[in-house]
Design a protein around this motif. Structure first.
Motif, PDB file in Angstrom:
ATOM      1  N   ASP A 168       0.860  -1.327  -0.242  1.00 51.56           N
ATOM      2  CA  ASP A 168       0.064  -0.028   0.087  1.00 51.56           C
ATOM      3  C   ASP A 168       0.904   1.339   0.161  1.00 51.56           C
ATOM      4  O   ASP A 168       1.791   1.374   0.707  1.00 51.56           O
ATOM      5  CB  ASP A 168      -0.800  -0.096   1.372  1.00 51.56           C
ATOM      6  CG  ASP A 168      -1.728   1.258   1.385  1.00 51.56           C
ATOM      7  OD1 ASP A 168      -1.348   2.087   2.103  1.00 51.56           O
ATOM      8  OD2 ASP A 168      -2.841   1.246   0.648  1.00 51.56           O
ATOM      9  N   PRO A 169       0.636   2.083  -0.981  1.00 46.61           N
ATOM     10  CA  PRO A 169       1.510   3.428  -1.071  1.00 46.61           C
ATOM     11  C   PRO A 169       1.612   3.993   0.386  1.00 46.61           C
ATOM     12  O   PRO A 169       2.586   4.515   0.679  1.00 46.61           O
ATOM     13  CB  PRO A 169       1.075   4.316  -2.146  1.00 46.61           C
ATOM     14  CG  PRO A 169       0.114   3.338  -2.932  1.00 46.61           C
ATOM     15  CD  PRO A 169      -0.131   2.096  -1.979  1.00 46.61           C
ATOM     16  N   ALA A 170       0.383   4.446   0.895  1.00 44.07           N
ATOM     17  CA  ALA A 170       0.395   4.975   2.118  1.00 44.07           C
ATOM     18  C   ALA A 170       1.024   4.588   3.330  1.00 44.07           C
ATOM     19  O   ALA A 170       1.765   4.973   4.192  1.00 44.07           O
ATOM     20  CB  ALA A 170      -1.081   5.380   2.631  1.00 44.07           C
ATOM     21  N   GLU A 171       1.085   3.226   3.418  1.00 46.67           N
ATOM     22  CA  GLU A 171       1.780   2.433   4.545  1.00 46.67           C
ATOM     23  C   GLU A 171       3.264   2.615   3.991  1.00 46.67           C
ATOM     24  O   GLU A 171       4.093   2.551   5.099  1.00 46.67           O
ATOM     25  CB  GLU A 171       1.459   0.754   4.456  1.00 46.67           C
ATOM     26  CG  GLU A 171      -0.166   0.805   5.137  1.00 46.67           C
ATOM     27  CD  GLU A 171      -0.694  -0.768   5.061  1.00 46.67           C
ATOM     28  OE1 GLU A 171       0.243  -1.636   4.953  1.00 46.67           O
ATOM     29  OE2 GLU A 171      -1.982  -0.858   5.138  1.00 46.67           O
ATOM     30  N   SER A 172       3.604   2.405   3.003  1.00 52.38           N
ATOM     31  CA  SER A 172       5.130   2.255   2.722  1.00 52.38           C
ATOM     32  C   SER A 172       5.543   3.747   2.918  1.00 52.38           C
ATOM     33  O   SER A 172       6.681   3.879   3.331  1.00 52.38           O
ATOM     34  CB  SER A 172       5.385   2.067   0.862  1.00 52.38           C
ATOM     35  OG  SER A 172       4.906   0.753   0.918  1.00 52.38           O
ATOM     36  N   LEU A 173       5.127   4.729   2.782  1.00 52.25           N
ATOM     37  CA  LEU A 173       5.507   6.170   2.948  1.00 52.25           C
ATOM     38  C   LEU A 173       5.138   6.344   4.332  1.00 52.25           C
ATOM     39  O   LEU A 173       6.451   6.917   4.860  1.00 52.25           O
ATOM     40  CB  LEU A 173       4.462   7.207   2.288  1.00 52.25           C
ATOM     41  CG  LEU A 173       4.907   8.637   2.381  1.00 52.25           C
ATOM     42  CD1 LEU A 173       6.523   8.900   2.014  1.00 52.25           C
ATOM     43  CD2 LEU A 173       3.810   9.628   1.897  1.00 52.25           C
ATOM     44  N   ALA A 174       4.499   5.958   4.988  1.00 57.04           N
ATOM     45  CA  ALA A 174       4.419   5.933   6.693  1.00 57.04           C
ATOM     46  C   ALA A 174       5.583   5.228   7.314  1.00 57.04           C
ATOM     47  O   ALA A 174       6.175   5.822   8.305  1.00 57.04           O
ATOM     48  CB  ALA A 174       3.004   5.362   7.072  1.00 57.04           C
ATOM     49  N   ARG A 227       6.417  16.756   8.340  1.00 54.10           N
ATOM     50  CA  ARG A 227       5.047  16.454   7.764  1.00 54.10           C
ATOM     51  C   ARG A 227       5.058  17.009   6.452  1.00 54.10           C
ATOM     52  O   ARG A 227       4.259  16.519   5.632  1.00 54.10           O
ATOM     53  CB  ARG A 227       4.041  17.293   8.838  1.00 54.10           C
ATOM     54  CG  ARG A 227       2.688  17.286   8.530  1.00 54.10           C
ATOM     55  CD  ARG A 227       1.890  15.918   8.807  1.00 54.10           C
ATOM     56  NE  ARG A 227       1.272  15.155   7.796  1.00 54.10           N
ATOM     57  CZ  ARG A 227       1.132  14.033   7.782  1.00 54.10           C
ATOM     58  NH1 ARG A 227       1.665  12.988   8.465  1.00 54.10           N
ATOM     59  NH2 ARG A 227       0.572  13.571   6.767  1.00 54.10           N
ATOM     60  N   GLU A 228       5.531  18.166   6.486  1.00 59.80           N
ATOM     61  CA  GLU A 228       5.582  18.864   4.693  1.00 59.80           C
ATOM     62  C   GLU A 228       6.151  17.762   3.800  1.00 59.80           C
ATOM     63  O   GLU A 228       5.546  17.750   2.747  1.00 59.80           O
ATOM     64  CB  GLU A 228       6.245  20.046   4.954  1.00 59.80           C
ATOM     65  CG  GLU A 228       5.791  21.108   5.931  1.00 59.80           C
ATOM     66  CD  GLU A 228       6.135  20.835   7.076  1.00 59.80           C
ATOM     67  OE1 GLU A 228       7.484  20.489   7.503  1.00 59.80           O
ATOM     68  OE2 GLU A 228       5.511  21.358   8.290  1.00 59.80           O
ATOM     69  N   ALA A 229       7.125  17.400   4.157  1.00 64.17           N
ATOM     70  CA  ALA A 229       7.846  16.471   3.102  1.00 64.17           C
ATOM     71  C   ALA A 229       6.885  14.933   2.906  1.00 64.17           C
ATOM     72  O   ALA A 229       6.790  14.609   1.716  1.00 64.17           O
ATOM     73  CB  ALA A 229       9.257  15.849   3.550  1.00 64.17           C
ATOM     74  N   CYS A 230       6.396  14.690   3.940  1.00 70.63           N
ATOM     75  CA  CYS A 230       5.450  13.505   3.915  1.00 70.63           C
ATOM     76  C   CYS A 230       4.048  14.036   2.960  1.00 70.63           C
ATOM     77  O   CYS A 230       3.797  13.196   1.981  1.00 70.63           O
ATOM     78  CB  CYS A 230       4.977  12.928   5.164  1.00 70.63           C
ATOM     79  SG  CYS A 230       5.988  12.399   6.011  1.00 70.63           S
ATOM     80  N   ASP A 231       3.680  15.202   3.074  1.00 71.10           N
ATOM     81  CA  ASP A 231       2.513  15.724   2.646  1.00 71.10           C
ATOM     82  C   ASP A 231       2.851  15.751   0.886  1.00 71.10           C
ATOM     83  O   ASP A 231       2.185  15.473   0.169  1.00 71.10           O
ATOM     84  CB  ASP A 231       2.028  16.804   3.065  1.00 71.10           C
ATOM     85  CG  ASP A 231       1.198  16.835   4.467  1.00 71.10           C
ATOM     86  OD1 ASP A 231       0.931  15.612   4.884  1.00 71.10           O
ATOM     87  OD2 ASP A 231       1.076  17.688   5.082  1.00 71.10           O
ATOM     88  N   PHE A 232       3.907  16.452   0.554  1.00 72.74           N
ATOM     89  CA  PHE A 232       4.471  16.621  -0.715  1.00 72.74           C
ATOM     90  C   PHE A 232       4.781  15.181  -1.365  1.00 72.74           C
ATOM     91  O   PHE A 232       4.377  14.876  -2.499  1.00 72.74           O
ATOM     92  CB  PHE A 232       5.678  17.290  -0.550  1.00 72.74           C
ATOM     93  CG  PHE A 232       6.224  17.438  -1.686  1.00 72.74           C
ATOM     94  CD1 PHE A 232       5.727  18.434  -2.867  1.00 72.74           C
ATOM     95  CD2 PHE A 232       7.649  17.188  -2.297  1.00 72.74           C
ATOM     96  CE1 PHE A 232       6.249  18.601  -3.989  1.00 72.74           C
ATOM     97  CE2 PHE A 232       8.202  17.267  -3.426  1.00 72.74           C
ATOM     98  CZ  PHE A 232       7.479  18.340  -4.639  1.00 72.74           C
ATOM     99  N   SER A 233       5.526  14.290  -0.505  1.00 72.24           N
ATOM    100  CA  SER A 233       5.687  12.888  -1.150  1.00 72.24           C
ATOM    101  C   SER A 233       4.268  12.142  -1.633  1.00 72.24           C
ATOM    102  O   SER A 233       4.094  11.681  -2.699  1.00 72.24           O
ATOM    103  CB  SER A 233       6.750  12.191  -0.210  1.00 72.24           C
ATOM    104  OG  SER A 233       7.943  12.858  -0.151  1.00 72.24           O
ATOM    105  N   SER A 234       3.494  12.447  -0.679  1.00 73.82           N
ATOM    106  CA  SER A 234       2.017  11.699  -0.893  1.00 73.82           C
ATOM    107  C   SER A 234       1.293  12.269  -2.140  1.00 73.82           C
ATOM    108  O   SER A 234       1.023  11.533  -2.947  1.00 73.82           O
ATOM    109  CB  SER A 234       1.322  11.817   0.483  1.00 73.82           C
ATOM    110  OG  SER A 234       0.113  11.346   0.233  1.00 73.82           O
TER     111      SER A 234
END
Length: 139
Positions: free
Chosen positions: A16-22, A32-39
């Motif tokens: 799952d992309p969201a789980e991999s990013l998390a 948080r900003e880097a996570c949002d941008f990456s997402s």
């Protein structure tokens, strides 16, 4: 960088992309900003994959997308999405970052391939996004 890592992982797995990013965000203590941008980048690339591959096929006809190195293909997808479908990052910055990623993670010819494809797309597309809005900082 996080978006590249997650998309590279997804090329080989059904994660799952969201789980991999998390997971990556936790491991690397990403803000948080880097996570949002990456997402946003990850979802955009996944949603636009066939369109992005069409641009790669058009501007790199000697390199079939399915035969291209996964890292090169992933860098191109990310960069093309950012240049043509997403507002905010200047085109010159996107291209420079893509070339640096290709130097760091691709093969010897990766930087030339990435630069050539992205440069051709920008030259052909002009100063307009796919939806007709203007680029900021077009080289």
């Amino acid at each position: 960088m996080a978006a590249l890592q997650v998309l590279y992982e997804l090329a080989f797995t059904a994660h799952d992309p969201a789980e991999s990013l998390a997971r990556l965000a936790k491991e690397k203590a990403l803000p948080r900003e880097a996570c949002d941008f990456s997402s946003e980048l990850i979802q955009g690339v996944l949603d636009s994959k066939s369109k992005l591959d069409g641009f790669i096929e058009r501007f790199a006809p000697a390199f079939p997308v399915e035969q291209m190195a996964v890292v090169d293909r992933t860098i191109l997808r990310l960069s093309i999405f950012e240049i043509l479908f997403r507002a905010g990052t200047p085109v010159k910055v996107t291209i420079n970052e893509a070339i640096e990623l290709a130097k760091a993670y691709g093969g010897d010819s990766s930087p030339r391939l990435v630069n050539g494809v992205l440069g051709s797309i920008v030259a052909k597309q002009g100063t307009h996004k796919i939806d007709g809005t203007e680029h900021e900082g077009v080289p």
